[in-house]
Design an enzyme around this catalytic site. Structure first.
Site, PDB file in Angstrom:
ATOM      1  N   MET A 139       0.524  -1.106  -0.432  1.00  0.00           N
ATOM      2  CA  MET A 139      -0.309   0.584  -0.296  1.00  0.00           C
ATOM      3  C   MET A 139       0.720   1.194  -0.268  1.00  0.00           C
ATOM      4  SD  MET A 139      -3.550  -0.846   2.656  1.00  0.00           S
ATOM      5  CE  MET A 139      -3.415   1.447   2.304  1.00  0.00           C
TER       6      MET A 139
ATOM      7  N   THR B   7       5.053   3.563   1.392  1.00  0.00           N
ATOM      8  CA  THR B   7       6.410   2.625   1.286  1.00  0.00           C
ATOM      9  C   THR B   7       6.351   3.810   2.564  1.00  0.00           C
ATOM     10  OG1 THR B   7       7.059   3.154  -0.702  1.00  0.00           O
ATOM     11  CG2 THR B   7       8.389   3.870   0.764  1.00  0.00           C
TER      12      THR B   7
ATOM     13  N   LYS C  31       4.791   6.510   7.282  1.00  0.00           N
ATOM     14  CA  LYS C  31       4.085   5.722   6.330  1.00  0.00           C
ATOM     15  C   LYS C  31       3.088   6.527   5.091  1.00  0.00           C
ATOM     16  CE  LYS C  31       0.824   1.162   5.757  1.00  0.00           C
ATOM     17  NZ  LYS C  31       0.510   0.651   6.822  1.00  0.00           N
TER      18      LYS C  31
ATOM     19  N   ASP D 169      -4.974  -8.461  10.799  1.00  0.00           N
ATOM     20  CA  ASP D 169      -3.188  -8.769  10.579  1.00  0.00           C
ATOM     21  C   ASP D 169      -2.166  -8.904  10.961  1.00  0.00           C
ATOM     22  OD1 ASP D 169      -2.513  -9.767   8.087  1.00  0.00           O
ATOM     23  OD2 ASP D 169      -1.289  -7.018   7.831  1.00  0.00           O
TER      24      ASP D 169
END
Length: 155
Positions: free
Chosen positions: A1, A3, A19, A112
């Site tokens: 999604m 870096t 992010k 996750d």
């Protein structure tokens, strides 16, 4: 999604992690909403075993989540390095569970959870990261303001 970058917060004088979400993804309203859910989910929890989110910025046309910089290694990398002692195994497991319990108290489910999303700092503290697939069981509320802060891209 996106870096992850190490950067310097020029206002507060501290190292942070940024992010940067890929601009094409931000153009999709469903994904843009999920980015906000991620940031709100993590920001809703203040706990030593959960990464701290400082805010969301738009820098150079990219949506960026401004968060605590974490020195250390992923649990995935540690597992690849060889077996743990029983003490280390129990210590890490209890820390991860403590972070998850703090999330659950705020109505946040980290969907996750995997070794790659746990950072272990040099002092041995396990920190949950990457709430990209988090689900707000109960609304986390609007915890992120619209304040711009002096952030500068780093290496």
């Amino acid at each position: 999604m996106g870096t992850l970058y190490e950067a310097w917060d020029t206002v507060l004088g501290r190292r942070v992690a940024l992010k940067a979400i890929h601009p094409d993804l931000c153009a999709n309203p469903i994904i843009a909403n999920q980015i906000m859910v991620e940031a709100r989910a993590a920001a809703a929890v203040e706990h030593p075993n959960v990464v701290h989110i400082h805010g969301i910025e738009t820098l150079d046309g990219q949506t960026v989540i401004d968060m605590e910089y974490l020195a250390g290694t992923t649990l995935e990398q540690m597992i690849a390095g060889g077996p743990f002692s029983p003490y280390q195994t129990v210590s890490l497991l209890l820390q991860i569970l403590d972070g998850l319990a703090a999330c659950h108290k705020r109505g946040i489910v980290h969907c996750d959870l995997k070794p790659a999303n746990v950072i272990v700092n040099p002092q041995g503290r396990a920190i949950l990261t990457d709430f990209g697939l988090a689900a707000a069981v109960e609304g986390a509320g609007n915890l992120l303001g619209d304040k711009r802060r002096g952030l500068q891209w780093g290496t």
